[in-house]
Design a protein around this motif. Structure first.
Motif: not given
Lengths: 269, 382
Positions: A8, A40-42, A44, A57-58, A60-64, A82, A85
Motif C-alpha cells: 500500500r 490478495k483477497k485470499d 489476511v 498496514g503496508y 495490500d491484503f485484509h489486514t488486522l 473462514k 483464508l
C-alpha cells in the motif's frame, strides 16, 4: 504480479529506522506470497503491537493490526471462522513470546493452519530498547542497564515442545532462505512457526556496541549455520538455521469439520 | 405468543436467543456461572454448521470473536466477573475498530474471585468503564427467561446496527433459574443483518468513512475489498493517524453513534407508574423481588410502581426522570453498593428523594428487604 503491487504505497514512508531488518522480512514474505501466486483477497495478515506489527498496514491484503501479544488469538478467530483464508501473523519477539506467550503455545498445540512469523530483534524497539524474553543473559538494555540476568526462550525449542508441526529459523541476512522457508511455511497444512532474526541497530545494536546494521548482519552471517552442518559440529555455539520440524498432523479446522459432520447427523436428537 | 415451548434456565434462553439472531461463532472459556452458555453452544452450533471454540483464556476468547466477526460471522462470548475483567482490553479494541459482537456476563460476586456461585449485580460500572479511554457502550439485562431470549436478539441487532460490542449483564439467579420459554417461528421477531458495502470491486471502499446517517457499511475479510483494521486512532482507510482533528472527530463519532440513539437502544418496562407515589427502580433478578413488593403493595392500595431497566448503558436518563420526578420517593433495588442508584440520582430532579435498597451478601434480595426499607421511608416505623 510484481512484489510492489502487494504494497500500500499510500501508507509510505514506513516507520522503521534506517538499517532495520524488518523491511527485508517484509519483502521476503511478499516474495513468497507472490511466488505462490496467492490472490490478495485470499490473504489476511494479523499482527499485534510493536515495530514488527506495523508490517501489516503496508501490505495490500485484509489486514488486522490488533493488541499487544494477541495477534494469534484474533487470527484464530479469523481462520476458524473462514478456513479458506491464508492467515499470516507477523509478530515481534516481545509481542509473541512475552505478553503473547500463552497464545503462542496454544496455537502450536491446536495446529490451526496459520503461519506465525517471529521477527526477533531481541529488544522492544518501539518503546525504546527494553530487554525481551529472547534477549538472553548479558544483553544490555534500557531496563537492564548493568546487563540482563533473564534467560532467553529458544523459540524453536518452545514451538517444538508445544507441538508445532512446522518450525523454522532464518535471519534477515539470508533473504533467499526467508523466501523459500516462508513458501513452505504457508503451504504447510497446520500451524507453522518461522523465527527470523532481525537487526535493530537503533537500540539493540547501540546498547550492545554492535556498531551499525551491516555489522549486525555480518553477525547473522558469521554466527549462524545450516542445521547439522560441519560448522555446527566444529563450533556448537553457532545458531542453526533451516527447517527443524515439518510433519503431518491433523489440522484444527479440518478436525472441526468432522465435528460438524457428526453433529449434523444427530440433528434431530 | 405461539411457538416452540421449552422449560429452560436463563443461560439456555440466552443460547436460544443467540441462535435465533443468527449467531454462528462462539469462543469462550469455562467460568461459573456462565459455563452453560458455552456447553450448550458446543453442542448446538455445529449442528447448523456454526463454529465453537474453547480458547486458552478469556482474553483470547474475546479476541477470537472480533477476528471472526470481521469475516462476517455473528459472534458471541460468555463469561463472569474475573473473565469480564480480562475481556476489557479487547472490548476496547472492538469499540475502537467498530466490530459487532456480543459479550454475556452472568454476574457473580466480586471483586477478584469473590463469590463464584452466588448472585451479584456489581459489574454495572465495570460494563460502563471497564476498558480504558473515553467511550460509549451498550449494556442490557433482563429479569425473566422470555426477556433473556428477546434481549439477546436485541443485543445482536444493536451490535450489527451500530457496529459495536454489546454487553448482556445477566446475573447468577436469572442465569440459572428455570421458567417457560416460547420460541417463536423464525421471522416473528426481526433479526437485523449487517449493513454491507455496495461499493463495487475495484472502486475505493472507505471502511471508516461514516455515511451521513453515521453508519459504516462493512466488507467481510475474504471479500473483494481489502482494508486495514487497527486499535489506533485511524483515518477513513483504517490507517493509523494521530492528527488532532481526526482524533477529535473519531472520538465524537464513537460516542455519538450510541448516545444519540436512545430511542433505538434504551429499553425499559413500566408497571403501575402513572399514579405511583413510590417508584421502585430495578433490573435483572432484583426486579423480580421489586415486582412482588409492588403487587403486595397494590393489593393494599398503596401506590407503588416499578420501572424495570432493560438497558443499563446508555443509561435511560429521560425515562427515569419522567417517572421518578412525579413520585414522592424512589427506591433503587439492586444487588451491589448502589451503582445504578448513583445514575438515578444523577438523572432526577430531586436526588434526595432517591433511596437504596440493596443486598451484597451473595443471596437474592428478598421481599422483606424491600418492604422494610419502604416502611422506614414511608414513616411506618421499623
Amino acid at each position: 504480479m510484481p512484489v510492489q503491487d502487494y504494497i500500500r504505497k499510500r501508507f509510505f514512508p514506513h516507520i522503521w529506522c534506517g538499517g532495520c531488518g524488518h523491511g527485508i522480512i517484509l519483502k521476503g514474505i511478499l516474495s513468497a506470497i507472490e511466488e505462490l501466486q496467492l490472490q490478495k483477497k485470499d490473504v489476511v495478515m494479523v499482527s499485534g503491537i510493536g515495530c514488527s506489527s506495523r508490517i501489516v498496514g503496508y501490505t495490500d491484503f485484509h489486514t488486522l493490526h490488533t493488541l499487544h501479544g494477541r495477534a494469534l488469538a484474533f487470527a484464530t478467530g479469523v481462520k476458524f471462522s473462514k478456513p479458506s483464508l491464508n492467515v499470516i501473523v507477523p509478530m515481534g519477539d516481545g509481542d509473541a513470546m512475552a505478553i503473547g506467550g500463552n497464545h503462542f503455545i496454544h496455537a502450536c498445540r491446536r495446529n490451526i493452519n496459520m503461519t506465525a512469523v517471529i521477527m526477533n530483534n531481541r529488544i522492544y524497539g518501539m518503546t525504546g530498547g527494553q530487554f525481551s524474553p529472547l534477549s538472553g543473559q548479558g544483553v544490555m538494555a534500557t531496563t537492564a542497564p548493568l546487563g540482563n540476568i533473564d534467560y532467553a526462550f529458544d523459540t524453536v525449542e518452545l514451538a517444538k515442545g508445544a507441538g508445532g508441526t512446522f518450525v523454522a529459523r532464518t535471519t534477515a541476512y539470508h533473504y533467499a532462505e526467508i523466501v523459500s522457508i516462508m513458501k513452505k511455511a504457508i503451504q504447510h497444512k497446520g500451524f507453522s512457526v518461522v523465527e527470523i532474526l532481525s537487526q535493530c541497530p537503533t537500540y539493540f545494536g547501540r546498547k550492545n556496541k554492535m556498531k551499525g546494521a551491516s555489522e549486525m548482519m555480518d553477525f547473522f552471517k558469521d554466527r549462524t549455520t545450516s542445521i547439522g552442518s560441519d560448522a555446527k559440529k566444529a563450533d556448537p555455539t553457532l545458531i542453526e538455521r533451516g527447517i527443524f520440524v515439518q510433519k503431518e498432523s491433523s489440522e484444527y479446522c479440518e478436525n472441526y469439520d468432522k465435528i460438524i459432520e457428526m453433529a449434523s447427523k444427530g440433528k434431530e436428537s | 405468543m405461539e411457538g416452540k415451548v421449552k422449560f429452560v434456565q436463563g443461560n439456555e434462553a440466552c443460547v436460544e436467543g443467540a441462535l435465533y439472531a443468527g449467531c454462528n461463532f462462539f469462543a469462550g472459556y469455562p467460568i461459573t456461572p456462565s459455563t452453560e452458555v458455552a456447553e450448550l453452544l458446543a453442542s448446538r452450533l455445529p449442528k447448523g454448521g456454526g463454529k465453537f471454540i474453547q480458547m486458552e483464556d478469556e482474553i483470547a476468547s474475546m479476541c477470537a470473536i472480533i477476528g471472526a466477526s470481521l469475516t462476517g460471522s455473528k459472534t458471541l462470548t460468555a463469561t463472569s466477573g474475573p473473565g469480564f475483567s480480562l475481556k476489557q482490553e479487547a472490548l476496547g479494541y472492538a469499540i475502537m475498530a467498530e466490530i459487532p459482537c456480543v459479550i454475556v456476563n452472568v454476574q457473580r460476586g466480586g471483586p477478584s474471585t469473590g463469590n463464584p456461585t452466588h448472585v451479584a449485580q456489581s459489574d454495572v460500572m465495570q460494563a460502563r468503564w471497564g476498558t480504558h479511554g473515553d467511550h460509549s457502550i451498550v449494556a442490557m439485562t433482563a429479569s425473566n427467561i422470555q426477556d433473556i431470549f428477546e434481549i439477546t436478539i436485541d443485543a445482536f441487532n444493536i451490535a450489527e446496527t451500530f457496529r459495536t460490542p454489546v454487553i448482556l449483564l445477566f446475573d447468577e439467579v436469572v442465569g440459572h433459574m428455570r421458567e417457560k420459554l416460547v420460541i417463536p417461528e423464525q421471522g416473528k421477531i426481526p433479526v437485523i443483518e449487517r449493513l454491507r458495502t455496495s461499493v463495487p470491486p475495484g472502486t475505493d471502499y472507505h471502511p471508516y468513512l461514516p455515511r451521513t446517517d453515521g453508519r459504516l457499511p462493512m466488507s467481510d475479510f475474504g471479500g473483494e475489498h481489502r482494508y486495514n483494521v487497527t486499535g489506533l486512532f485511524h483515518d477513513m482507510w483504517g490507517f493509523p493517524s494521530e492528527k488532532p482533528e481526526l482524533v477529535h472527530n473519531l472520538m465524537r463519532h464513537l460516542i455519538d453513534k450510541i448516545d444519540t440513539h436512545p430511542n433505538q437502544i434504551c429499553k425499559t418496562k413500566q408497571y403501575f407508574l402513572d399514579d405511583a407515589e413510590t417508584v421502585l427502580v430495578s433490573y435483572g433478578a432484583s426486579a423480580r423481588t421489586a415486582m412482588e413488593v409492588m403487587n403486595y403493595s397494590r393489593e393494599r392500595e398503596r401506590k407503588v410502581g416499578l420501572l424495570e431497566l432493560q438497558t443499563l448503558w446508555p443509561f435511560p436518563r429521560e425515562t427515569v426522570a419522567k417517572y421518578c420526578d412525579q413520585a414522592k420517593r424512589v427506591i433503587v433495588v439492586e444487588m451491589n453498593m448502589g451503582q445504578v442508584m448513583e445514575q438515578v440520582k444523577a438523572s432526577v430532579k430531586y436526588p434526595n428523594h432517591v433511596f437504596l435498597c440493596n443486598r451484597y451478601d451473595g443471596t437474592l434480595i428478598n421481599v422483606d428487604d424491600v418492604k422494610n426499607v419502604l416502611r422506614v421511608i414511608e414513616g411506618r416505623g421499623f
